[in-house]
Scaffold this motif. Structure first.
Motif, PDB file in Angstrom:
ATOM      1  N   ASP A 144     -12.621 -49.885  99.677  1.00 12.27           N
ATOM      2  CA  ASP A 144     -11.821 -48.719 100.039  1.00 12.27           C
ATOM      3  C   ASP A 144     -10.673 -49.050 100.990  1.00 12.27           C
ATOM      4  N   VAL A 174      -7.427 -51.546 102.323  1.00  9.06           N
ATOM      5  CA  VAL A 174      -6.370 -52.437 101.845  1.00  9.06           C
ATOM      6  C   VAL A 174      -5.573 -52.909 103.059  1.00  9.06           C
ATOM      7  N   ARG A 234      -7.478 -47.150 100.624  1.00  9.57           N
ATOM      8  CA  ARG A 234      -6.838 -47.296  99.312  1.00  9.57           C
ATOM      9  C   ARG A 234      -6.141 -45.999  98.902  1.00  9.57           C
ATOM     10  N   ASN A 240      -2.299 -45.771  97.727  1.00 11.25           N
ATOM     11  CA  ASN A 240      -1.953 -45.222  96.415  1.00 11.25           C
ATOM     12  C   ASN A 240      -0.861 -44.163  96.479  1.00 11.25           C
ATOM     13  N   LEU A 291      -2.183 -52.931  93.318  1.00 14.50           N
ATOM     14  CA  LEU A 291      -3.632 -52.897  93.535  1.00 14.50           C
ATOM     15  C   LEU A 291      -4.437 -52.552  92.293  1.00 14.50           C
ATOM     16  N   ARG A 302      -6.709 -57.637  97.830  1.00 14.17           N
ATOM     17  CA  ARG A 302      -6.529 -56.348  98.492  1.00 14.17           C
ATOM     18  C   ARG A 302      -5.547 -56.448  99.652  1.00 14.17           C
TER      19      ARG A 302
END
Length: 113
Positions: free
Chosen positions: A13, A15, A29, A33, A42, A54
């Motif tokens: 979860d 990054v 994440r 996004n 990713l 990541r």
């Protein structure tokens, strides 16, 4: 064994986003996004090195990356807001120093935000 599986799932979860001048930021994440560019990096289906490690390198100064991530966090937080919900845009806008506005705008454009 369950603890190891749970830790591996929660690690996915997060990054790491790095800047040109050596700063490193850990974000969820979901926040990463918010940028189409980072989302593509990713994507595990693409077998990109960024997806495997990541880590998303952003070729900007740390202060710019920090503000990009602040906006991405703001955007992710209010993603589920309805049309009648009050979104405090001025709260975010007041935290942007005027001397970096143009550089930040160009970086946001590159990130497709």
């Amino acid at each position: 064994m369950a603890d190891v599986e749970m830790t591996a799932a929660s690690d996915a979860d997060w990054v790491r986003v790095t800047s040109d001048d050596g700063y490193s930021f850990l974000v969820r994440r979901k926040v990463a996004n918010a940028s189409e560019t980072m989302r593509d990096m990713l994507d595990t289906a693409g077998n990109y090195a960024e997806a495997i490690a990541r880590v998303c390198p952003v070729q900007q100064r740390g202060v710019i990356v920090e503000k990009l991530l602040e906006y991405m966090s703001f955007k992710a937080h209010y993603a589920d807001a309805g049309p009648r919900d009050e979104i405090p845009v001025h709260e975010f806008m007041d935290r942007i120093p005027p001397e970096i506005v143009l550089e930040l705008l160009l970086a946001a454009d590159y990130q497709n935000m």
